[in-house]
Design an enzyme around this catalytic site. Structure first.
Site, short mmCIF file in Angstrom:
data_model
loop_
_atom_site.label_atom_id
_atom_site.label_comp_id
_atom_site.label_asym_id
_atom_site.label_seq_id
_atom_site.Cartn_x
_atom_site.Cartn_y
_atom_site.Cartn_z
CB THR A 105 -7.61 21.56 -13.81
OG1 THR A 105 -7.76 22.37 -15.06
CG2 THR A 105 -6.94 22.60 -12.60
CB SER A 144 -1.77 25.01 -19.49
OG SER A 144 -3.70 25.30 -19.28
CB THR A 191 -18.30 -22.86 -42.12
OG1 THR A 191 -18.54 -24.49 -43.16
CG2 THR A 191 -16.63 -22.42 -42.77
CB SER A 323 -22.29 -27.39 -11.06
OG SER A 323 -23.14 -27.07 -9.64
CB SER A 324 -23.36 -24.59 -5.69
OG SER A 324 -24.83 -23.99 -6.60
CE LYS A 329 -22.93 -27.38 -15.97
NZ LYS A 329 -21.11 -26.73 -16.09
#
Length: 471
Positions: A105, A144, A191, A323-324, A329
């Protein structure tokens, strides 16, 4: 209007309030803003929803004009206001949270108030002078929330799905392009994360493209027709109270013309007002696509793992340092972001399911959650597909020699020898190769089990990646 002209006084069932006169929304929108501060996602974040709502209001006004319930002057003003929204103006006038109580509404009244006040100014009146054109009596005539709101959701979702089709098709095209590029690169199929039998990298990417094409076809086949049936004209619960017999047909015909979508009156308006099954269907299709995309992203992360100690068959273009603390990386951030996006879409489907189930009797009050999550899922899926195509699939490359090396040193190629040496012999060869770290090819040649020419033919790329032709 108060003396400072900064606010106007509006009234509703609960009393009177000062409304900032800069805004085109009114008192009911103001109450919704005060009540619902939940998700931080606003109606204004979903322009297709606003556009579809304006189209619904214009269609209803068109029907009311034809039935001589709305005069030409008011219709012209409503038409002007609706067209403004359809053209993308006044988005900031829809600030309500997508998550809201009241079965939508607040959203419906937000649209009614904005349209009414734009129309009033077009008529030469001030905002809030509703004696000349009223949000409920005129803009919401013969409606409505319970039929206007879900109709707008359905139409808005159709527009959003139209926008999804381009990135969907382009991602499939990119995958097919990589399938052709990698058509002659032999590699090991796997698999359960164990060596299986050889295939080509092109076949692997073709599988990705095919599985997404199936979903695209399913969405195109099921959704437009399903979502073209609306409950417009059903008003409160589907009985059509406060409308005339021809209204529903006239309104939907007008909506078809305005939206350029095939819109029809649902066969059973009471069912269409209370049932959320179509939304569950769409959500499940989006979840299905997200599930497949996440699996593809998983595969790309595995196949590109390394660079020295993983599978390393694929190279993903570096996108940012990974990476830090670990120099050099680089992480597969694009497939990871695809995974995360897919998880959100899958989670949204659960929310839609719960909301659809929570309906009671003739209405589902949880429809705002359904709308929010479906619009969000389509937008997220579209953005994720664009990202995945341009920043991952388009630029992925293959380590062809490494792929070939893994095949030649795999135990899995022994399966190709089964028809010639039998299961027991090939099992012994596989065990011996694994225990002694020997090559299957070397064992076969050392024991003179096959001629070099036959062995070379059997393990050629053409014979290992597709069925043999009958003699």
């Amino acid at each position: 209007m108060n003396s400072s002209n900064l606010t106007r006084i509006e009234k509703d069932l609960l009393g009177v309030r000062d409304v900032n006169n800069e805004h085109y929304y009114g008192i009911q929108t103001l109450r919704a803003l005060e009540n619902f501060n939940l998700s931080k996602s606003k109606i204004s974040d979903f322009p297709n929803f606003i556009k579809s709502f304006a189209m619904v209001k214009l269609a209803c006004a068109t029907a009311n004009l034809e039935l001589k319930k709305l005069d030409q002057n008011k219709f012209d003003a409503i038409q002007y206001a609706c067209q403004q929204l359809i053209d993308g103006h006044f988005k900031e006038e829809f600030p309500i949270d997508m998550l809201q109580g009241g079965a939508g509404t607040s959203t419906n009244m937000n649209a009614n108030e904005v349209i009414a006040n734009i129309a009033l100014e077009h008529m030469g009146h001030e905002k809030g002078q509703y004696q000349y054109l009223h949000p409920n009596n005129d803009v919401n005539m013969s409606q409505s929330t319970n039929d206007a709101y879900p109709t707008a959701i359905r139409l808005g979702l159709l527009f959003s799905l139209d926008q999804l089709m381009t990135p969907f098709r382009e991602l499939i095209s990119s995958l097919n392009g990589k399938s052709s590029e990698f058509a002659n690169i032999i590699k090991m199929g796997r698999t359960q994360l164990q060596d299986a039998v050889p295939m080509t990298l092109g076949q692997e990417f073709a599988g990705f493209a095919t599985t997404l094409q199936k979903d695209l076809d399913k969405i195109n086949a099921l959704v437009p027709d399903t979502f073209g049936y609306v409950n417009l004209g059903g008003t409160a619960i589907g009985t059509g109270i406060n409308t005339e017999a021809r209204y529903a047909t006239l309104a939907t015909q007008a909506l078809s013309r305005i939206s350029k979508k095939e819109i029809k009156v649902a066969p059973d308006l009471i069912e269409a007002t209370s049932d959320m099954g179509d939304f569950v269907l769409l959500s499940s299709l989006l979840k299905r696509t997200a599930t497949k995309l996440s699996k593809i992203a998983n595969d790309l992360r595995l196949l590109s793992s390394g660079p020295r100690t993983g599978i390393g068959e694929l190279n993903l273009e570096p996108r940012q340092p990974g990476s830090s603390i670990m120099p050099g990386k680089v992480n597969p951030v694009i497939p990871e972001a695809m995974n995360i996006s897919c998880f959100q879409i899958i989670t949204n489907d659960l929310a839609v399911t719960f909301a659809a189930e929570a309906g009671q009797l003739q209405l589902n009050a949880m429809e705002p959650l359904i709308a929010y999550k479906l619009f969000e899922s389509i937008e997220l899926l579209s953005n994720a597909m664009k990202m995945f195509k341009s920043k991952c699939i388009d630029t992925v490359s293959a380590n062809a020699e490494h792929c070939k090396h893994l095949v030649e040193h795999s135990i899995g190629i022994v399966t190709a020898l089964n028809p010639y040496l039998g299961y027991e012999t090939t099992t012994r060869i596989a065990k011996q190769a694994l225990v002694n770290n020997e090559s299957v090819i070397d064992i076969v040649l050392q024991e003179n089990l096959m001629s070099p020419e036959l062995l070379e033919n059997v393990i050629s790329i053409n014979n290992m990646v597709k069925p043999k032709m009958s003699a």
